[in-house]
Every structure is written in structure tokens, then in C-alpha cells.
Scaffold this motif. Structure first.
Motif, PDB file in Angstrom:
ATOM      1  N   GLN A   1      -6.603   7.309  17.488  1.00  0.00           N
ATOM      2  CA  GLN A   1      -5.382   6.967  16.768  1.00  0.00           C
ATOM      3  C   GLN A   1      -5.665   7.120  15.271  1.00  0.00           C
ATOM      4  O   GLN A   1      -6.396   6.318  14.706  1.00  0.00           O
TER       5      GLN A   1
ATOM      6  N   PRO B   1      -2.155   3.528  12.027  1.00  0.00           N
ATOM      7  CA  PRO B   1      -1.804   2.284  12.723  1.00  0.00           C
ATOM      8  C   PRO B   1      -0.517   2.439  13.522  1.00  0.00           C
ATOM      9  O   PRO B   1       0.318   3.303  13.231  1.00  0.00           O
TER      10      PRO B   1
ATOM     11  N   GLU C   1       3.094   2.039  14.493  1.00  0.00           N
ATOM     12  CA  GLU C   1       4.272   1.797  13.671  1.00  0.00           C
ATOM     13  C   GLU C   1       5.471   1.618  14.588  1.00  0.00           C
ATOM     14  O   GLU C   1       5.707   2.439  15.480  1.00  0.00           O
TER      15      GLU C   1
ATOM     16  N   VAL D   1      -8.216   4.544  13.658  1.00  0.00           N
ATOM     17  CA  VAL D   1      -7.704   3.357  12.988  1.00  0.00           C
ATOM     18  C   VAL D   1      -8.496   2.100  13.363  1.00  0.00           C
ATOM     19  O   VAL D   1      -8.554   1.148  12.588  1.00  0.00           O
ATOM     20  N   HIS D   2      -9.144   2.097  14.522  1.00  0.00           N
ATOM     21  CA  HIS D   2      -9.927   0.937  14.956  1.00  0.00           C
ATOM     22  C   HIS D   2     -11.407   1.035  14.594  1.00  0.00           C
ATOM     23  O   HIS D   2     -12.196   0.185  14.988  1.00  0.00           O
TER      24      HIS D   2
ATOM     25  N   ARG E   1     -13.784  -6.068  11.465  1.00  0.00           N
ATOM     26  CA  ARG E   1     -12.327  -5.959  11.507  1.00  0.00           C
ATOM     27  C   ARG E   1     -11.725  -7.337  11.240  1.00  0.00           C
ATOM     28  O   ARG E   1     -12.410  -8.353  11.392  1.00  0.00           O
TER      29      ARG E   1
ATOM     30  N   CYS F   1      -7.554 -10.861  15.230  1.00  0.00           N
ATOM     31  CA  CYS F   1      -6.174 -10.643  15.665  1.00  0.00           C
ATOM     32  C   CYS F   1      -5.758 -11.760  16.637  1.00  0.00           C
ATOM     33  O   CYS F   1      -6.488 -12.722  16.852  1.00  0.00           O
TER      34      CYS F   1
END
Length: 196
Positions: A19, A22, A24, A47-48, A53, A56
Motif C-alpha cells: 500500500q 494511507p 482514504e 505505508v505500514h 509506529r 492504534c
């Protein structure tokens, strides 16, 4: 720490992707690749990727949101067989792995989603991924599938329960390629038995 033992189980890499941006509006945008160089921070451009990080929703019981933590979610690994079952149960002709944000799709290891945490998958050049934990079905693939196949996305979370794969991180750098075979190593440890 328990020793890690090689098993007789192996799997073939049938899809690789990442990816680049991010999510959207709950829509996943993934790009397939044929070769995936992996560094300690994951796949460059993903993106990861990263050594750390922000925390979350999955770890709010341990850390306040956006606390910097070790990144054990560098990659999303799914099973070709399990994704075929999910597609069938949803009424899809096939699952597009980009819809579920997969980094790595493997074929050949039964019940892949439920591999013991801390298991390793080792590639031909020694590249090694550590299994973190099951990746529970979420809304993003459902919305992504709904945009691609109107009327079918809403069935994703139910169909993918227990079949969504797991997150993983890079223990040893190396390269994965389409068609590579990875070997499964598991920790020698009995199952946890609280109070037992």
C-alpha cells in the motif's frame, strides 16, 4: 525463550503487494509487485513500513492512542486457500488480494491465519518474517470490495472471520519473489493453560 523448530510445512508465494498511500475514505489502494526486498523496517514505500509506529485501536488497552510502539504490523499475510473460501462465501468469482491490503499471499499451509504467534516464515535467501497475531476482519476491505463489486462488500467481515491472515514483521533482511517457497518454523511451547 522457547527454541524454534523447523516444520515439514512450507508455502509458495503467490502474490506480493504493498500500500503506497494511507487508506482514504476506507478504501485500500494496493500495488502488486514481483519482487519484495525486505529490510528491518519492512518494505520501502509501504505505508505500514517502519521500525516503530503510532499505537492504534488494537492496542488501546495497553497504550494510549498514538503512543510510539514497536512496529509488528509491517506486513499483512494471507492464505490463498482461505481467501478463496472468503470469496466463495461472499459470492465473488475470486478475491483480489489488493482489496484486502495483502502484502504477501501464501499457498500451502493449512489454517494459516491461526499460526502460533512468534512462528517464523523463512525464504530461500534466509529472509525471515515473524508472525505477530491474527489480523481481524475490518471495515476497510469491506468498503473497498463494495466499491469494486457493489452489493457484495457488506459480507466481508462475516465471511473473513478466522480467515483474514496475520500481521508480521521482518526479523532477517532479504528478498521475497513470486514463486518462492517459505518454510514454517514454530516455537516449541505448550499452549497457555491459565490456572492449569
Amino acid at each position: 525463550m522457547p527454541p524454534l523448530m523447523p516444520t515439514t510445512h512450507s508455502a509458495r508465494v503467490t502474490w506480493l503487494g504493498y500500500q503506497p498511500v494511507p487508506v482514504e475514505r476506507l478504501v485500500i489502494t494496493s500495488v502488486p509487485v514481483e519482487v519484495m526486498p525486505l529490510r528491518f523496517a519492512g518494505f520501502a514505500g509501504e505505508v505500514h513500513a517502519g521500525l516503530t509506529r503510532p499505537s492504534c485501536s488494537r492496542v488501546l488497552k495497553q497504550h494510549p492512542r498514538d503512543t510510539e510502539i514497536r512496529n509488528t504490523r509491517q506486513l499483512s499475510v494471507v492464505s490463498a486457500e482461505e481467501m478463496a473460501e472468503v470469496a466463495r462465501d461472499m459470492g465473488l468469482e475470486r478475491m483480489d488480494y489488493a482489496w484486502v491490503g495483502a502484502s504477501l499471499v501464501l499457498e500451502g499451509i493449512p489454517d494459516l491465519t491461526h499460526l502460533p504467534p512468534s512462528s517464523r516464515l523463512q525464504g530461500p535467501d534466509g529472509v525471515t518474517l515473524v508472525v505477530d497475531m491474527e489480523n481481524l476482519p475490518c471495515q476497510e476491505p469491506a468498503v473497498t470490495i463494495e466499491k469494486a463489486r457493489p452489493g457484495l462488500g457488506k459480507g466481508f467481515k462475516r465471511a473473513a472471520e478466522g480467515k483474514r491472515g496475520f500481521t508480521a514483521w521482518v526479523e532477517r533482511e532479504g528478498v521475497l519473489r513470486l514463486g518462492d517457497v517459505v518454510r514454517l518454523h514454530v516455537p516449541v511451547q505448550r499452549a497457555w493453560a491459565p490456572g492449569g
